[in-house]
Design a protein around this motif. Structure first.
Motif, PDB file in Angstrom:
ATOM      1  N   LYS A 183       0.839  -1.191   0.000  1.00  0.00           N
ATOM      2  CA  LYS A 183       0.000   0.000   0.000  1.00  0.00           C
ATOM      3  C   LYS A 183       0.876   1.243   0.000  1.00  0.00           C
ATOM      4  O   LYS A 183       1.956   1.253   0.595  1.00  0.00           O
ATOM      5  N   ASP A 184       0.427   2.283  -0.678  1.00  0.00           N
ATOM      6  CA  ASP A 184       1.162   3.539  -0.726  1.00  0.00           C
ATOM      7  C   ASP A 184       1.061   4.242   0.625  1.00  0.00           C
ATOM      8  O   ASP A 184      -0.032   4.586   1.081  1.00  0.00           O
ATOM      9  N   ARG A 185       2.199   4.477   1.250  1.00  0.00           N
ATOM     10  CA  ARG A 185       2.212   5.108   2.570  1.00  0.00           C
ATOM     11  C   ARG A 185       1.976   6.605   2.514  1.00  0.00           C
ATOM     12  O   ARG A 185       1.701   7.238   3.534  1.00  0.00           O
ATOM     13  N   PHE A 186       2.073   7.195   1.328  1.00  0.00           N
ATOM     14  CA  PHE A 186       2.018   8.656   1.224  1.00  0.00           C
ATOM     15  C   PHE A 186       0.730   9.173   0.578  1.00  0.00           C
ATOM     16  O   PHE A 186       0.550  10.372   0.457  1.00  0.00           O
ATOM     17  N   GLU A 187      -0.157   8.269   0.155  1.00  0.00           N
ATOM     18  CA  GLU A 187      -1.331   8.736  -0.569  1.00  0.00           C
ATOM     19  C   GLU A 187      -2.290   9.522   0.333  1.00  0.00           C
ATOM     20  O   GLU A 187      -2.996  10.415  -0.147  1.00  0.00           O
ATOM     21  N   GLY A 188      -2.312   9.208   1.620  1.00  0.00           N
ATOM     22  CA  GLY A 188      -3.153   9.980   2.528  1.00  0.00           C
ATOM     23  C   GLY A 188      -2.633  11.392   2.719  1.00  0.00           C
ATOM     24  O   GLY A 188      -3.405  12.358   2.778  1.00  0.00           O
ATOM     25  N   LEU A 189      -1.315  11.540   2.817  1.00  0.00           N
ATOM     26  CA  LEU A 189      -0.706  12.857   2.984  1.00  0.00           C
ATOM     27  C   LEU A 189      -1.021  13.761   1.792  1.00  0.00           C
ATOM     28  O   LEU A 189      -1.284  14.958   1.965  1.00  0.00           O
ATOM     29  N   LEU A 190      -1.024  13.186   0.586  1.00  0.00           N
ATOM     30  CA  LEU A 190      -1.257  13.964  -0.637  1.00  0.00           C
ATOM     31  C   LEU A 190      -2.718  13.942  -1.076  1.00  0.00           C
ATOM     32  O   LEU A 190      -3.049  14.455  -2.147  1.00  0.00           O
ATOM     33  N   ARG A 191      -3.568  13.304  -0.292  1.00  0.00           N
ATOM     34  CA  ARG A 191      -5.005  13.204  -0.550  1.00  0.00           C
ATOM     35  C   ARG A 191      -5.317  12.484  -1.859  1.00  0.00           C
ATOM     36  O   ARG A 191      -6.339  12.752  -2.506  1.00  0.00           O
ATOM     37  N   ILE A 192      -4.413  11.610  -2.265  1.00  0.00           N
ATOM     38  CA  ILE A 192      -4.670  10.800  -3.451  1.00  0.00           C
ATOM     39  C   ILE A 192      -5.810   9.825  -3.182  1.00  0.00           C
ATOM     40  O   ILE A 192      -6.614   9.528  -4.071  1.00  0.00           O
ATOM     41  N   ASN A 193      -5.894   9.334  -1.939  1.00  0.00           N
ATOM     42  CA  ASN A 193      -6.974   8.398  -1.609  1.00  0.00           C
ATOM     43  C   ASN A 193      -8.342   9.039  -1.781  1.00  0.00           C
ATOM     44  O   ASN A 193      -9.294   8.392  -2.209  1.00  0.00           O
ATOM     45  N   SER A 194      -8.458  10.349  -1.479  1.00  0.00           N
ATOM     46  CA  SER A 194      -9.754  11.013  -1.649  1.00  0.00           C
ATOM     47  C   SER A 194     -10.136  11.140  -3.115  1.00  0.00           C
ATOM     48  O   SER A 194     -11.317  11.152  -3.466  1.00  0.00           O
ATOM     49  N   LEU A 195      -9.147  11.228  -3.998  1.00  0.00           N
ATOM     50  CA  LEU A 195      -9.432  11.304  -5.433  1.00  0.00           C
ATOM     51  C   LEU A 195      -9.969   9.985  -5.972  1.00  0.00           C
ATOM     52  O   LEU A 195     -10.587   9.955  -7.040  1.00  0.00           O
TER      53      LEU A 195
END
Length: 722
Positions: free
Chosen positions: A618-630
């Motif tokens: 899993k990408d550890r940084f996607e939450g920081l960059l809000r990629i998960n919300s996209l």
């Protein structure tokens, strides 16, 4: 990639946040208040001229960093040091930084070549450079003795032992290094949207390279994401022993931003072990083409109805006046940015955000004509987007009916007052250019460039003025339909589309089915079951009969009759995704292409999913960059209706963002796919990291090797080194 779902509302929020933090937009209501304040202030004090307030303190800090960068790139070291003393005095306490600045100042004084400057260089050596070299860092004194050779060897001697010291590349390296240090020192990081774009495009490139495929957006990404990076910031202490950082963090950072293991350790040391702060620092080092990014953002904002439409008039700012005291940097890309801002000052309030170069080349002239006359690129389709499309109907012909032009003013007009006004990077005019305006040739070249671009812009405006109202009509039609669909007014949306093009839904059957789903569920929620069943019998049933893939979503839709007390419409259909799909499809029918930013996000989010499937983590940084919300697009009825790419293409011209292909489905929480459980049972995390570290392999390759040797890291290493 075309069928990858994107949460466009989440992207809207990121883009608006970016535009506000970069001070690119202003609210119409705020503008009116500011105008009233200005009028009151002018009446009391005619000499005062209030300037627009920045969005945040971080914005002001970024402008300071930008100005320091421009000074250093143009060799005006004293001015950069003065700004540092004013805004970040503590950073000059670091003798390593001070030594680099003094050494560059010494070279710049010698570069001028006059006797007075040579004397100043000697004084700089005695008073500043030599004392600082004694305790800056272990190699500083050797570097000090080496730079003295610049007294002997000419700057044009490319074979001299100090050719690197004379190189203007040293200016750029020093400017990038100071930018990296100041960003962390002033906590002046770029907006999240800018960081997310860097990250997603980097992963997109890596994925395409690894898989040996051609990127469908390579022309966009190559222009937007630049190859060069700023020099990394250096930690406060120089330690040679391995710090107690978790190997998981080291490997995650190294592979996320393409660093060596030692580079990741140095970055974590500078961030005092904070993985996410180190990740931000490294992402900010990657350079973006800022004017082009502004162009993409503005195009997207107009298309989505966030800012005013292309033909709306704005206040005309005062013309730019070049000051003899302002330093100028003629470095390629930056100079184009500053020229663009200046040209915008002579226009009708619209700031050009393209890389303007007045070299007369067809490519560059095309950029000027495409964006200065019209803020959003509107292309008329020259070829069919679908084999079933009626080639006899064009966008302009669809708008000839006066009744249609009257109808398009009905939906969405209430939202126009909420739209913001594009402001542009006017503040960058404070940092325009150049170290040697006393040279009249350079001053004349700037004046000529501005005059030429202004003439080109005026010519372009004359060409496009006849099409302005037609373009605005199309945008208002699309925005009106988007508003209807997003508010659940499906029947009205269908009526509007049929008024424009009666043949549209015969070539976009899935979109019609989705809109009728909304109408059905809305009637069920209101308790009007007879009308809901009438919609199902008249539209949903025949559509499903003609297309067997729609039978399953039809059955699931009818289940809403069993749950009349629930909000069937709100839980079953992502209206915003459907509205975006409708806007894109109808826009293509009218000859209006979707924004380039939408194509970039769709493609990069697809490869982000695929990349972490390959990495089996899993990408550890996607939450920081809000990629998960996209990626958070929940559509239980819609996701089951078009799982094949061929069906999506045939029914919706590949425009439905509410469908998910079977090969690209994200995990249930909208985040990156998790690793395969069967491989996870074989491979211990410690064994994976050991193979990655010893063999310098990507995570996926390490897992594949371990799977071949029953998860034994020692066996893998022995076999490869045997």
């Amino acid at each position: 990639m075309e069928s990858t779902p994107v949460n466009w509302e989440a992207l809207d929020a990121l883009v608006i946040e970016f535009a506000k933090l970069e001070n690119l937009i202003e609210d119409a209501t705020a503008t009116a208040s500011a105008a009233a304040t200005t009028a009151t202030t002018s009446a009391s004090s005619p000499s005062s001229s209030p300037s627009p307030s920045p969005s945040s303190s971080s914005y002001q800090s970024r402008l300071v960093i930008l100005q320091i960068r421009r000074y250093l790139e143009s060799g005006v070291v004293d001015a950069a040091v003065d700004l540092l003393r004013l805004h970040a005095p503590s950073i000059l306490n670091d003798h390593r930084i001070l030594f680099r600045l003094h050494k560059q100042k010494f070279i710049e004084l010698l570069r001028k070549g006059t006797m007075e400057d040579r004397d100043s260089a000697i004084e700089c050596l005695r008073a500043a450079l030599a004392p600082c070299a004694l305790d800056a860092y272990p190699e500083a004194y050797e570097e000090f003795k080496h730079v003295l050779l610049a007294f002997i060897y000419d700057k044009d001697d490319k074979s001299s032992p100090v050719a690197n010291e004379w190189s203007e590349r040293r200016r750029l390296d020093l400017a990038g290094f100071m930018s990296s240090m100041l960003r962390a020192h002033l906590n002046a990081y770029d907006p999240v949207f800018s960081l997310a774009l860097r990250y997603l495009i980097s992963i997109h490139r890596a994925y395409c390279l690894r898989q040996g495929i051609t990127s469908p957006i390579s022309d966009l990404t190559e222009r937007l994401l630049l190859e060069e990076r700023d020099h990394p910031a250096i930690p406060q202490d120089i330690l040679y022993e391995v710090p107690p950082f978790d190997e998981v963090d080291i490997q995650a950072l190294a592979h996320a931003v393409e660093l060596t293991r030692q580079g990741a350790i140095d970055s974590l040391r500078f961030a005092k072990g904070d993985l996410f702060l180190a990740f931000q620092n490294e992402l900010c080092r990657i350079k973006l083409d800022t004017p082009y990014l502004d162009q993409l953002v503005r195009e997207y904002c107009v298309y989505r109805g966030i800012i005013e439409s292309v033909s709306e008039k704005q206040p005309i700012p005062e013309p730019v006046k070049f000051s003899q005291q302002d330093p100028v940097c003629f470095s390629s890309r930056d100079c184009s940015l500053e020229l663009d801002c200046n040209v915008g000052k002579h226009s009708d309030g619209e700031t050009s955000v393209t890389n303007v170069r007045v070299d007369g080349s067809p490519e560059n002239n095309a950029d000027v004509s495409s964006m200065q006359g019209m803020d959003v690129e509107v292309r008329y389709a020259s070829e069919l987007t679908n084999s079933h499309e009626d080639c006899s109907t064009s966008g302009s012909q669809l708008l000839e009916n006066p009744s249609i032009l009257q109808r398009r003013r009905m939906p969405g007009n209430g939202e126009r007052s909420k739209r913001k006004r594009w402001r542009g990077r006017y503040d960058y005019n404070n940092y325009v250019a150049n170290a040697s305006l006393e040279d009249s040739k350079q001053e004349n070249s700037i004046s000529t460039a501005v005059s030429t671009v202004t003439k080109e812009k005026q010519g372009c405006e004359k060409l496009s003025i006849n099409d302005a109202s037609n373009t605005e009509d199309k945008y208002e039609i699309l925005l009106g339909m988007k508003d209807l669909a997003s508010n659940g007014m499906a029947a009205e949306a269908v009526e509007e589309v049929n008024a424009i093009d009666p043949n549209f839904f015969s070539q976009n059957c899935v979109l019609l089915f989705q809109l009728k789903q909304v109408e059905f569920l809305k009637l069920v929620s209101s308790g009007d079951y007879n009308a809901a069943l009438k919609v199902a019998c008249s539209h949903l049933g025949p559509l499903a009969a003609s297309d067997p893939t729609l039978l399953k979503p039809l059955k699931e839709t009818l289940l809403a009759l069993l749950r009349p007390s629930e909000d069937a419409l709100g839980s079953a259909l992502p209206l915003n995704a459907l509205a975006a799909s409708l806007q894109v499809a109808v826009g293509r029918r009218l000859g209006v292409e979707e924004p380039q930013l939408m194509k970039i996000m769709r493609a990069t989010l697809h490869t982000h999913n695929e990349w972490f499937k390959l990495q089996m983590c899993k990408d550890r940084f996607e939450g920081l960059l809000r990629i998960n919300s996209l990626k958070e697009v929940h559509a239980p009825f819609l996701t089951s209706m078009c799982t094949s790419k061929s069906h999506t293409d045939s029914c919706t011209n590949g425009s439905s963002q509410a469908t998910v292909s079977s090969g690209t489905r994200p995990s249930e929480d909208g985040s990156s796919p998790t690793q395969d459980s069967s491989r996870d049972a074989i491979c211990d995390e410690g064994a994976i990291l050991k193979v990655m570290e010893f063999l310098a392999l990507p995570r996926a390759d390490a897992i594949h090797l371990l799977a071949q040797y029953n998860g034994n890291a020692e066996t893998v290493i022995q076999q490869l080194f045997a």
